[in-house]
Design a protein around this motif. Structure first.
Motif, PDB file in Angstrom:
ATOM      1  N   PHE A 549       0.854  -1.147   0.072  1.00 44.72           N
ATOM      2  CA  PHE A 549       0.143   0.013  -0.009  1.00 44.72           C
ATOM      3  C   PHE A 549       0.936   1.228   0.001  1.00 44.72           C
ATOM      4  O   PHE A 549       0.389   2.209  -0.541  1.00 44.72           O
ATOM      5  CB  PHE A 549      -0.947  -0.015   1.345  1.00 44.72           C
ATOM      6  N   SER A 550       2.176   1.064   0.708  1.00 48.02           N
ATOM      7  CA  SER A 550       2.905   2.344   0.610  1.00 48.02           C
ATOM      8  C   SER A 550       3.289   2.415  -0.852  1.00 48.02           C
ATOM      9  O   SER A 550       3.788   3.715  -1.361  1.00 48.02           O
ATOM     10  CB  SER A 550       4.294   2.126   1.578  1.00 48.02           C
ATOM     11  N   SER A 551       3.447   1.467  -1.708  1.00 47.51           N
ATOM     12  CA  SER A 551       3.905   1.833  -2.939  1.00 47.51           C
ATOM     13  C   SER A 551       2.671   2.274  -3.928  1.00 47.51           C
ATOM     14  O   SER A 551       3.170   2.652  -5.233  1.00 47.51           O
ATOM     15  CB  SER A 551       4.557   0.482  -3.654  1.00 47.51           C
ATOM     16  N   ILE A 552       1.515   2.373  -3.534  1.00 48.48           N
ATOM     17  CA  ILE A 552       0.456   2.473  -4.421  1.00 48.48           C
ATOM     18  C   ILE A 552      -0.096   4.109  -4.313  1.00 48.48           C
ATOM     19  O   ILE A 552      -1.146   4.521  -4.813  1.00 48.48           O
ATOM     20  CB  ILE A 552      -0.648   1.409  -4.564  1.00 48.48           C
ATOM     21  N   LYS A 553       0.282   4.817  -3.198  1.00 44.76           N
ATOM     22  CA  LYS A 553      -0.019   5.927  -3.042  1.00 44.76           C
ATOM     23  C   LYS A 553       0.004   6.880  -3.985  1.00 44.76           C
ATOM     24  O   LYS A 553      -0.849   7.875  -4.035  1.00 44.76           O
ATOM     25  CB  LYS A 553       0.699   6.614  -1.847  1.00 44.76           C
TER      26      LYS A 553
END
Length: 863
Positions: A549-553
């Motif tokens: 999820f940190s990579s899709i912000k």
């Protein structure tokens, strides 16, 4: 030189025999080997004349009068010089400790192999046969028979002297004898006789069938199958005789036993020997054939047949032509068949050779299957008999099977069999993979390679992956998907795929495979980027599985463009990882996607996105008007003035009406319905919802000059407003559609209201009366009181301690309450509970209805 030529001839004959066996599709029942070692040495200088077999050793007699004791391998263990001429017969007892020998010069010897007892006798004629008692070891069984021109029985009597008696004579030379239990069978020129040694009687005579054959050239073969079954082979005839007990009533002067021929049949060749094999027979046959070139008769190789006897015929189970040394010069009388009952070993004896036949075991069966290239059957047989096979290994058979399949070009079958055959042997797996590489069939073995236990060297897997990468992208992708990433060097494969992408950068298969490789390598950022570029369905699974999820912000728009439903569900399910504020900001330039997100958020929770409710008014108005009104109704955080402004700007009548009514401006809302929508039903419905008399007045005033509106009011107003108010205002002469029907409906509604009111009234009265009666019954019931209860009026105890119902002292007159009645003990009179009150004294009683204490002059009790 002659010996060398003979060996060459023998080897040629053996090869011919083997070739015949290979051509045969039926598996032989027996296997053969030449008895060598000491036997070979003996027969190079001498010739075998007879042999007898014991479970422990063999005894071989020669033409030069020697007797050799041999082990089962043919090694000489002992030698006896018996006579300078031919040994005719050797006999052993069952224990193997006593041996009888007779020779052509008339000599007879019976001696112990391990003891000093011995019998010597020389007769004036050749002695052809000798048989010692099977239990010669016993002192009561010191007997043996000899046969020349007559059959003599020798018995040891007192003082260790031997006496003889003639059992039979006068029918030519005795040429064969077999002793079993108490029965002695012998053959002379006329036939076969059986003698019962117990009763000293001859019990049968089986005549010879073919009297044209010379008895000395075609001797009789005798064999006891068991203690009562004798098998006779003579010429081409075979008879199975059964010795039976005669019934006592039939004896008279007859022997106690008789013989019955159970089976009799003819064979193709002359019988040289017989032996039992379970319920079958082993027959050694002497064969003569006619040459096609010279048309002269010659001696062919002898045959060993397994036959299944039937009552009047037989069935051939197997037939083998035997290659024995010097068979061209042998006659029928030169062959003998001896057997060992314990191990089912059959010895074919000829002057120059001794061949051993034995039943084929599972190893032999596997040998034959391998010779016939029936590898699958051989492998199955080895697996079934794994504990019994000695010479074969399942792995060796399996490898031979795989090689055979590869030679036939059945690569896929061969690779599939490797799974079962190679098992967990990593070294063999790697060896087979290289073999498949040499023939260019790595693809065939790839689906079956082990992936867990064992694990092969990474180079093996990389070699196969490179093979697919060069020629089959789909196959390569399948292997990458199915094989665990730790089987090979992941970075090597990543570089290989990237090199191929330089040639075809848009190849979706390679891109997808590269994403999977990045995933195995935990390079999730690159994998996610490829998945989003490809719009691949696994992108959401990848994000969830590896918590990306940190990579899709900064990729929310891409996810929404790919699949807005799944993307919104994922974002809402993980608000703790990606905040609502962040999502709304990322979607600021894409209001249509922003609306999808906020709408689903509002559906889940009306309060979480309250800060964006004002924004949502415009978003609903722009992209989703059908859901605008439900949103306005459900939201308590929506600014009504802003919403009214937007709705009025866009001329959203229904939404404006709702907002006006919610803001308290019902008259304007009703006016808008009447003027903008021209919908009397909606106006009436709105008036009903508001339940305001002034609204009804406005509605009537607006509708009074509009006949269709009047009809609508007449049909719906009856239950909310008095219809007379409307009817009085209708102008005379105005034409109102369906007026009659409307008036009828008003009357029906009125009647219905009257009926409902009357019905309700009846129900109310009935319920009131029922409740009153219930209250009365409850108050009239007696109340349980004790000495602690106080009268509410006089504040005195209700029941003093010395309370009696009647004046008769010491007698309790009134009994305890028994549900609905009370019984007086003096009179036995039963008084209903409702008429009885708890007594305190003869003049005082408790009223359950009034709850007070009162005085009477007389007690209610009749006593």
């Amino acid at each position: 030189m002659a010996e060398a030529e003979e060996q060459e001839t023998g080897s040629l004959e053996e090869s011919t025999d083997e070739s015949e066996e290979e051509e045969s599709e039926e598996e032989p029942k027996l296997k053969y080997e030449r008895l060598s070692n000491g036997v070979t040495e003996i027969l190079q200088k001498d010739a075998a004349s007879c042999m007898t077999v014991h479970d422990k050793f063999l005894a071989l007699g020669t033409h030069y009068g020697k007797v050799y004791l041999l082990d089962v391998q043919g090694n000489i263990t002992q030698k006896f010089d018996v006579s300078p001429v031919k040994i005719n017969q050797i006999s052993l007892d069952e224990s193997g400790e006593h041996m009888g020998v007779c020779s052509e010069d008339g000599k007879v010897q019976v001696f112990g192999l391990y003891s000093g007892e011995e019998f010597h006798e020389t007769f004036d004629c050749p002695i052809k046969i000798i048989a010692v008692h099977p239990h010669f070891l016993r002192s009561s069984c010191k007997q043996f028979v000899t046969g020349g021109k007559k059959l003599l029985l020798f018995e040891r009597s007192w003082m260790s002297r031997w006496k003889s008696s003639v059992l039979h004579e006068g029918e030519g030379n005795i040429r064969s004898v077999k002793w079993r239990g108490h029965l002695i069978a012998w053959a002379n020129n006329m036939g076969v006789k059986i003698f019962d040694i117990t009763s000293k009687q001859r019990i049968t005579n089986v005549p010879r069938d073919d009297i044209s054959l010379r008895p000395d050239m075609y001797p009789c073969s005798l064999c006891w199958k068991d203690s009562v079954t004798l098998i006779i082979g003579w010429g081409t005839s075979v008879k199975i005789c059964s010795v039976k007990e005669r019934h006592a009533s039939e004896m008279r002067d007859l022997p106690s036993r008789y013989v019955e021929i159970a089976s009799q049949f003819e064979t193709e060749f002359h019988v040289s020997g017989l032996a039992p094999l379970c319920d079958q027979l082993v027959v050694l046959s002497y064969v003569k054939e006619v040459s096609e070139k010279t048309e002269r008769e010659y001696c062919a190789r002898p045959r060993l047949d397994i036959i299944q006897p039937l009552p009047e015929t037989c069935e051939e189970i197997s037939s083998d032509a035997l290659t024995v040394r010097g068979f061209q010069e042998n006659e029928c009388r030169d062959y003998h068949l001896e057997y060992s009952e314990g191990e089912s070993l059959f010895y074919i004896v000829s002057p120059r050779d001794v061949v051993v036949a034995k039943e084929r075991d599972q190893d032999d069966h596997i040998d034959w299957l391998l010779e016939k290239k029936k590898y699958e059957e051989a492998l199955m047989a080895a697996e079934i008999s794994q504990k019994n096979i000695k010479r074969h290994k399942i792995l060796d058979i399996g490898l031979a099977y795989v090689n055979h399949l590869v030679e036939k070009g059945e690569y896929d079958v061969a690779a599939r069999k490797c799974q079962k055959i190679l098992g967990k042997n990593a070294a063999l797996w790697e060896y087979e993979v290289y073999k498949f590489k040499e023939i260019g069939q790595l693809k065939a073995i790839s689906p079956y390679l082990p992936r867990g236990d064992p694990v092969l060297k990474p180079l093996i897997y990389e070699m196969i992956l490179h093979e697919f990468l060069e020629s089959d992208y789909e196959g390569f992708a399948t292997l990458i998907r199915e094989w665990p990433g730790d089987l090979y060097n992941n970075s090597v494969m990543v570089q290989a795929v990237r090199d191929h992408l330089k040639k075809d950068s848009q190849n979706r298969t390679l891109l997808k495979t590269l994403a999977e490789l990045y995933t195995y390598d935990k390079n999730y950022g690159n994998a996610l980027e490829i998945y989003l570029t490809l719009r691949h369905k696994d992108v959401f699974q990848l994000i969830h599985k590896h918590n990306l999820f940190s990579s899709i912000k900064d990729k929310i728009v891409l996810l929404m463009d790919f699949d807005s439903e799944k993307a919104v569900d994922m974002l809402l399910d993980n608000e703790d990882k990606i905040s609502i504020k962040k999502v709304v900001e990322e979607l600021e330039d894409r209001p249509e996607l922003q609306h999808v997100y906020l709408h689903k958020l509002f559906k889940r929770d009306h309060h979480k996105g309250q800060a964006y409710h004002e924004k949502q008014i415009s978003l609903y108005a722009e992209y989703d008007r059908p859901n605008l009104l439900p949103f306005l109704r459900d939201s308590i955080h929506c600014p009504l003035e802003k919403a009214l402004e937007i709705c009025q700007q866009r001329n959203f009548v229904e939404e404006t009406v709702y907002l006006l009514s919610r803001m308290g401006n019902s008259r304007s809302a009703l006016k808008m319905i009447m003027e903008e929508l021209h919908d009397v039903d909606k106006a009436i419905e709105f008036a009903k919802e508001q339940d305001d008399g002034e609204l009804w007045e406005d509605l009537i005033l607006y509708s009074i000059d509009k006949p269709p509106f009047i009809t609508g009011l007449l049909n719906n107003i009856g239950t909310h407003v008095d219809p007379i108010l409307l009817i009085h205002r209708i102008k005379e002469g105005m034409e109102i559609p369906n007026l009659r029907d409307s008036l009828v409906k008003i009357l029906q509604d009125y009647n219905l209201q009257i009926l409902l009111r009357e019905g309700c009234k009846k129900i109310l009265v009935a319920d009131s009366l029922s409740l009153l009666k219930k209250m009365h019954r409850t108050q009239m019931k007696g109340v349980l009181v004790d000495e602690e209860n106080i009268c509410e009026s006089c504040l005195s105890p209700v029941l003093p301690s010395a309370s009696h119902c009647c004046v008769v002292p010491g007698i309790q007159v009134i009994s305890h309450f028994n549900e609905n009645v009370i019984t007086c003990h003096l009179t036995g009179m039963v008084t209903p509970e409702k008429d009885i009150h708890t007594r305190r004294s003869p003049s005082a009683w408790w009223s359950s209805t009034a709850g007070t204490c009162s005085t009477r002059s007389a007690c209610p009790c009749p006593a």
